[in-house]
Write a protein that holds these residues in place. Structure first.
Motif, PDB file in Angstrom:
ATOM      1  N   ALA A   1      19.973  44.810  19.600  1.00 24.41           N
ATOM      2  CA  ALA A   1      20.578  45.762  20.538  1.00 24.41           C
ATOM      3  C   ALA A   1      19.695  46.993  20.751  1.00 24.41           C
ATOM      4  O   ALA A   1      19.826  47.680  21.771  1.00 24.41           O
ATOM      5  CB  ALA A   1      21.948  46.194  20.032  1.00 24.41           C
ATOM      6  N   LEU A   2      18.803  47.262  19.817  1.00 23.14           N
ATOM      7  CA  LEU A   2      17.915  48.423  19.928  1.00 23.14           C
ATOM      8  C   LEU A   2      16.476  48.032  20.231  1.00 23.14           C
ATOM      9  O   LEU A   2      15.618  48.913  20.369  1.00 23.14           O
ATOM     10  CB  LEU A   2      17.944  49.234  18.631  1.00 23.14           C
ATOM     11  N   ALA A   3      16.213  46.752  20.346  1.00 21.19           N
ATOM     12  CA  ALA A   3      14.842  46.262  20.482  1.00 21.19           C
ATOM     13  C   ALA A   3      14.375  46.277  21.934  1.00 21.19           C
ATOM     14  O   ALA A   3      14.017  45.249  22.513  1.00 21.19           O
ATOM     15  CB  ALA A   3      14.721  44.863  19.890  1.00 21.19           C
ATOM     16  N   HIS A   4      14.401  47.454  22.521  1.00 19.02           N
ATOM     17  CA  HIS A   4      13.876  47.639  23.880  1.00 19.02           C
ATOM     18  C   HIS A   4      13.525  49.116  24.044  1.00 19.02           C
ATOM     19  O   HIS A   4      13.853  49.934  23.172  1.00 19.02           O
ATOM     20  CB  HIS A   4      14.881  47.166  24.934  1.00 19.02           C
ATOM     21  N   PRO A   5      12.880  49.506  25.119  1.00 16.91           N
ATOM     22  CA  PRO A   5      12.443  50.900  25.238  1.00 16.91           C
ATOM     23  C   PRO A   5      13.607  51.889  25.297  1.00 16.91           C
ATOM     24  O   PRO A   5      14.622  51.646  25.963  1.00 16.91           O
ATOM     25  CB  PRO A   5      11.649  50.909  26.552  1.00 16.91           C
ATOM     26  N   PHE A   6      13.424  53.001  24.597  1.00 15.70           N
ATOM     27  CA  PHE A   6      14.308  54.161  24.710  1.00 15.70           C
ATOM     28  C   PHE A   6      13.404  55.369  24.919  1.00 15.70           C
ATOM     29  O   PHE A   6      13.071  56.078  23.972  1.00 15.70           O
ATOM     30  CB  PHE A   6      15.164  54.328  23.452  1.00 15.70           C
ATOM     31  N   PRO A   7      12.974  55.609  26.156  1.00 15.63           N
ATOM     32  CA  PRO A   7      12.046  56.702  26.427  1.00 15.63           C
ATOM     33  C   PRO A   7      12.764  58.039  26.576  1.00 15.63           C
ATOM     34  O   PRO A   7      14.001  58.119  26.575  1.00 15.63           O
ATOM     35  CB  PRO A   7      11.392  56.273  27.744  1.00 15.63           C
ATOM     36  N   ALA A   8      11.966  59.085  26.713  1.00  9.90           N
ATOM     37  CA  ALA A   8      12.515  60.436  26.746  1.00  9.90           C
ATOM     38  C   ALA A   8      13.356  60.722  27.986  1.00  9.90           C
ATOM     39  O   ALA A   8      14.375  61.412  27.904  1.00  9.90           O
ATOM     40  CB  ALA A   8      11.366  61.448  26.653  1.00  9.90           C
ATOM     41  N   GLU A   9      12.945  60.224  29.135  1.00  8.10           N
ATOM     42  CA  GLU A   9      13.564  60.647  30.389  1.00  8.10           C
ATOM     43  C   GLU A   9      15.065  60.370  30.460  1.00  8.10           C
ATOM     44  O   GLU A   9      15.852  61.286  30.759  1.00  8.10           O
ATOM     45  CB  GLU A   9      12.836  60.006  31.585  1.00  8.10           C
ATOM     46  N   PRO A  10      15.527  59.137  30.207  1.00 13.77           N
ATOM     47  CA  PRO A  10      16.973  58.907  30.283  1.00 13.77           C
ATOM     48  C   PRO A  10      17.755  59.639  29.202  1.00 13.77           C
ATOM     49  O   PRO A  10      18.899  60.052  29.434  1.00 13.77           O
ATOM     50  CB  PRO A  10      17.116  57.392  30.157  1.00 13.77           C
ATOM     51  N   TYR A  11      17.151  59.809  28.029  1.00 13.88           N
ATOM     52  CA  TYR A  11      17.834  60.586  26.993  1.00 13.88           C
ATOM     53  C   TYR A  11      18.090  61.999  27.492  1.00 13.88           C
ATOM     54  O   TYR A  11      19.222  62.505  27.432  1.00 13.88           O
ATOM     55  CB  TYR A  11      17.020  60.625  25.699  1.00 13.88           C
ATOM     56  N   PHE A  12      17.059  62.676  27.979  1.00 15.01           N
ATOM     57  CA  PHE A  12      17.231  64.067  28.397  1.00 15.01           C
ATOM     58  C   PHE A  12      18.104  64.192  29.643  1.00 15.01           C
ATOM     59  O   PHE A  12      18.784  65.208  29.821  1.00 15.01           O
ATOM     60  CB  PHE A  12      15.876  64.740  28.608  1.00 15.01           C
ATOM     61  N   ALA A  13      18.135  63.165  30.485  1.00 11.75           N
ATOM     62  CA  ALA A  13      19.026  63.204  31.642  1.00 11.75           C
ATOM     63  C   ALA A  13      20.480  63.277  31.200  1.00 11.75           C
ATOM     64  O   ALA A  13      21.284  64.024  31.767  1.00 11.75           O
ATOM     65  CB  ALA A  13      18.794  61.981  32.518  1.00 11.75           C
ATOM     66  N   GLU A  14      20.834  62.512  30.165  1.00 12.50           N
ATOM     67  CA  GLU A  14      22.190  62.559  29.633  1.00 12.50           C
ATOM     68  C   GLU A  14      22.387  63.798  28.762  1.00 12.50           C
ATOM     69  O   GLU A  14      23.432  64.465  28.825  1.00 12.50           O
ATOM     70  CB  GLU A  14      22.478  61.302  28.818  1.00 12.50           C
ATOM     71  N   ALA A  15      21.394  64.123  27.953  1.00 16.18           N
ATOM     72  CA  ALA A  15      21.521  65.214  26.992  1.00 16.18           C
ATOM     73  C   ALA A  15      21.697  66.564  27.678  1.00 16.18           C
ATOM     74  O   ALA A  15      22.480  67.404  27.216  1.00 16.18           O
ATOM     75  CB  ALA A  15      20.299  65.246  26.083  1.00 16.18           C
ATOM     76  N   ALA A  16      20.974  66.797  28.752  1.00 14.81           N
ATOM     77  CA  ALA A  16      21.035  68.096  29.421  1.00 14.81           C
ATOM     78  C   ALA A  16      22.445  68.421  29.892  1.00 14.81           C
ATOM     79  O   ALA A  16      22.898  69.566  29.801  1.00 14.81           O
ATOM     80  CB  ALA A  16      20.056  68.121  30.592  1.00 14.81           C
ATOM     81  N   ALA A  17      23.144  67.416  30.372  1.00 20.32           N
ATOM     82  CA  ALA A  17      24.510  67.626  30.853  1.00 20.32           C
ATOM     83  C   ALA A  17      25.478  67.918  29.709  1.00 20.32           C
ATOM     84  O   ALA A  17      26.592  68.405  29.945  1.00 20.32           O
ATOM     85  CB  ALA A  17      24.980  66.399  31.626  1.00 20.32           C
ATOM     86  N   LEU A  18      25.063  67.632  28.481  1.00 24.18           N
ATOM     87  CA  LEU A  18      25.914  67.825  27.309  1.00 24.18           C
ATOM     88  C   LEU A  18      25.605  69.121  26.568  1.00 24.18           C
ATOM     89  O   LEU A  18      26.220  69.407  25.543  1.00 24.18           O
ATOM     90  CB  LEU A  18      25.732  66.641  26.348  1.00 24.18           C
ATOM     91  N   GLY A  19      24.659  69.889  27.073  1.00 23.82           N
ATOM     92  CA  GLY A  19      24.298  71.144  26.427  1.00 23.82           C
ATOM     93  C   GLY A  19      23.158  71.025  25.437  1.00 23.82           C
ATOM     94  O   GLY A  19      22.814  72.003  24.766  1.00 23.82           O
ATOM     95  N   ILE A  20      22.556  69.839  25.315  1.00 25.99           N
ATOM     96  CA  ILE A  20      21.419  69.665  24.409  1.00 25.99           C
ATOM     97  C   ILE A  20      20.166  70.191  25.100  1.00 25.99           C
ATOM     98  O   ILE A  20      19.683  69.612  26.069  1.00 25.99           O
ATOM     99  CB  ILE A  20      21.245  68.187  24.012  1.00 25.99           C
ATOM    100  N   GLU A  21      19.662  71.303  24.615  1.00 25.50           N
ATOM    101  CA  GLU A  21      18.532  71.967  25.266  1.00 25.50           C
ATOM    102  C   GLU A  21      17.199  71.648  24.611  1.00 25.50           C
ATOM    103  O   GLU A  21      16.149  71.844  25.223  1.00 25.50           O
ATOM    104  CB  GLU A  21      18.752  73.483  25.260  1.00 25.50           C
ATOM    105  N   ALA A  22      17.244  71.174  23.361  1.00 26.22           N
ATOM    106  CA  ALA A  22      16.007  70.902  22.625  1.00 26.22           C
ATOM    107  C   ALA A  22      16.286  69.820  21.598  1.00 26.22           C
ATOM    108  O   ALA A  22      17.432  69.603  21.191  1.00 26.22           O
ATOM    109  CB  ALA A  22      15.496  72.173  21.948  1.00 26.22           C
ATOM    110  N   ALA A  23      15.220  69.151  21.179  1.00 33.05           N
ATOM    111  CA  ALA A  23      15.383  68.065  20.209  1.00 33.05           C
ATOM    112  C   ALA A  23      14.186  68.002  19.281  1.00 33.05           C
ATOM    113  O   ALA A  23      13.054  68.323  19.671  1.00 33.05           O
ATOM    114  CB  ALA A  23      15.564  66.727  20.921  1.00 33.05           C
TER     115      ALA A  23
END
Length: 275
Positions: free
Chosen positions: A26-48
């Motif tokens: 289930a995790l054996a595929h790409p998880f790049p930065a762009e989609p993470y930050f697209a979701e994270a920004a809307a949740l208040g995550i400003e830095a990682a």
């Protein structure tokens, strides 16, 4: 309330090898930065902070160099290392030359319990103290005494216990985890990370399933020694980033704004020297 995510994994299979992902399709595929930050920004995550993803040994330093230049919102990296080896000082010197490294992790929860017991392991971990780095401690609940012994031998090193000490929430197993959390929290050089627990809570978890574990960790460590992490994308095994953030807000909804700020960003900035 802004959030600093202290436990972000990014997966780039085209660049690096991740042998363990063969067992987690289930995790054996790409998880790049762009989609993470697209979701994270809307949740208040400003830095990682990027947490090493247990890449093949040949890729360890390459992963760290890559993620520290990937996105300005990645404000640091926890690098992978091998402190059980005599040549660790040379590896540490190379890692220390990479701007943005904030700490080290050596996976222990999938390693033999005695990996960290030799004197050499603790001696090498103590080498990170002058750098101001942390050591993220990833142990199973039954290995909490192993982690405690290591932290006792390295009193000048700041340890961060990942994933609330990996309790088996799905089985509602709270003892002896509860006592072992209290014991390791008695060490002033250990902090705890509220992260990763949804992966151990079963597919049908509720906030009430998580609550006794999170509340016990915070009660033992106090609000000045807890940080928050997404454990993305491992959290997607039973939820998604948005659901875990929503659960976190629910879990701390009765606390003060000052306490929430400590958990969600202030402690991370101090402990990992981000500010």
């Amino acid at each position: 309330m802004r959030i600093v995510d202290t436990h972000l994994h990014l997966v780039y299979p085209d660049r690096f090898s991740y042998p363990w992902l063969a067992d987690v399709p289930a995790l054996a595929h790409p998880f790049p930065a762009e989609p993470y930050f697209a979701e994270a920004a809307a949740l208040g995550i400003e830095a990682a902070l990027h947490m090493e993803v247990d890449v093949a040994e040949a890729d360890q330093e390459g992963e760290t160099r890559f993620v520290t230049t990937l996105d300005p919102r990645i404000v640091g990296a926890i690098a992978s290392g091998r402190p059980e080896r005599a040549d660790f000082p040379a590896q540490l010197e190379r890692l220390a030359a990479i701007p943005g490294v904030k700490g080290l992790r050596r996976i222990l929860h999938t390693s033999p319990d005695d990996l960290s017991e030799p004197a050499l392991f603790a001696e090498n971990i103590r080498r990170i103290a002058p750098l101001g780095w942390t050591f993220d401690l990833c142990v199973l609940a039954r290995q909490l005494p192993v982690g405690r012994r290591l932290a006792e031998r390295c009193p000048d090193v700041q340890f961060v216990l990942d994933h609330c000490g990996v309790p088996d929430i799905a089985a509602k197993a709270i003892d002896p985890w509860r006592a072992e959390i209290a014991a390791i929290a008695a060490l002033p050089n250990v902090a705890a990370k509220i992260s990763g627990i949804v992966a151990y809570a079963g597919a049908d978890w509720t906030v009430d399933d998580l609550r006794p574990y999170v509340e016990h960790v915070i009660a033992c460590f106090g609000w000045d020694r807890v940080v928050w992490g997404s454990d993305f994308p491992v959290c997607t095994l039973t939820a998604d980033l948005s659901r875990w953030v929503a659960a976190t807000h629910d879990l701390i909804s009765g606390t003060s704004a000052d306490e929430q700020a400590k958990l969600l960003h202030r402690n991370a900035e101090r402990i990992y020297h981000l500010a």
